[in-house]
Design a protein around this motif. Structure first.
Motif, short mmCIF file in Angstrom:
data_model
loop_
_atom_site.label_atom_id
_atom_site.label_comp_id
_atom_site.label_asym_id
_atom_site.label_seq_id
_atom_site.Cartn_x
_atom_site.Cartn_y
_atom_site.Cartn_z
N GLY A 1 0.83 -1.20 0.04
CA GLY A 1 -0.06 0.05 -0.08
C GLY A 1 0.92 1.27 -0.06
N VAL A 2 1.85 1.27 -0.64
CA VAL A 2 2.95 2.27 -0.97
C VAL A 2 3.15 2.70 -2.16
CG1 VAL A 2 4.32 1.34 1.02
CG2 VAL A 2 5.00 0.92 -1.10
N LEU B 1 -6.45 -1.11 -5.64
CA LEU B 1 -5.77 0.22 -4.99
C LEU B 1 -6.74 1.30 -4.82
CD1 LEU B 1 -2.47 -0.25 -6.97
CD2 LEU B 1 -2.81 -0.93 -4.73
N GLY B 2 -7.74 1.39 -5.64
CA GLY B 2 -8.46 2.66 -5.72
C GLY B 2 -8.11 3.75 -6.63
N ARG B 3 -6.90 4.02 -6.47
CA ARG B 3 -6.35 4.99 -7.64
C ARG B 3 -4.90 4.76 -7.65
NH1 ARG B 3 -5.75 10.37 -3.76
NH2 ARG B 3 -5.64 9.33 -1.84
N GLU B 4 -4.27 5.39 -8.47
CA GLU B 4 -2.75 5.16 -8.63
C GLU B 4 -2.05 5.49 -7.42
OE1 GLU B 4 -1.29 7.35 -12.13
OE2 GLU B 4 -2.99 6.38 -13.39
N PRO B 5 -1.14 4.52 -7.22
CA PRO B 5 -0.40 4.43 -5.98
C PRO B 5 0.44 5.60 -5.88
CG PRO B 5 0.35 2.77 -7.27
CD PRO B 5 -0.69 3.43 -7.88
N GLU B 6 0.85 6.52 -6.80
CA GLU B 6 1.71 7.55 -6.81
C GLU B 6 0.95 8.80 -6.37
OE1 GLU B 6 2.77 8.02 -11.00
OE2 GLU B 6 3.50 5.98 -10.81
N ARG B 7 -0.23 8.71 -6.21
CA ARG B 7 -1.20 9.77 -5.53
C ARG B 7 -1.85 9.52 -4.22
NH1 ARG B 7 -1.59 10.04 -11.24
NH2 ARG B 7 -1.10 11.89 -12.20
N ARG B 8 -1.54 8.36 -3.44
CA ARG B 8 -1.96 8.28 -2.36
C ARG B 8 -1.28 7.93 -1.10
NH1 ARG B 8 -2.26 2.56 -1.44
NH2 ARG B 8 -1.44 1.33 -3.10
N PRO C 1 0.69 6.11 1.84
CA PRO C 1 0.59 4.56 2.32
C PRO C 1 -0.22 4.34 3.40
CG PRO C 1 2.85 5.58 2.32
CD PRO C 1 1.90 6.75 2.17
N GLY C 2 -1.17 3.07 3.09
CA GLY C 2 -2.04 2.45 3.91
C GLY C 2 -1.74 2.42 5.30
#
Length: 95
Positions: A33-34, A82-89, A91-92
């Motif tokens: 989740g990163v 992921l819900g959306r691109e990981p570059e824009r979220r 880390p869970g």
């Protein structure tokens, strides 16, 4: 980085996916989740990729990795999970 992406788990995922490969990168981004950028730096810091490899992956970016996944179904499933691109979220585990 150690808290979010343990060295043992990174090693296991790389072994299970045949090294630093598109499936391994996708699996790690999904599991940890990163952001893709964070994952790339972690792989470099652990010694799995050198500075050139780090820079090449950064240039390729997350969208390049998604493009290279085996099929559209896997790509859609990963994006959905992921819900959306990981570059824009964030880390869970950190949030």
């Amino acid at each position: 980085a150690s808290l979010l992406m343990s060295a043992d788990r990174v090693k296991t995922l790389l072994r299970d996916h045949g090294g630093v490969s598109v499936p391994a990168l996708a699996a790690m981004v999904s599991e940890f989740g990163v952001s893709f950028e964070s994952l790339v730096y972690r792989l470099h810091n652990l010694g799995y990729i050198n500075a050139h490899g780090r820079d090449q992956l950064r240039l390729r970016g997350w969208t390049g990795v998604l493009r290279d996944l085996d099929n559209d179904q896997k790509r859609r499933a990963l994006l959905d999970s992921l819900g959306r691109e990981p570059e824009r979220r964030a880390p869970g585990l950190l949030t």
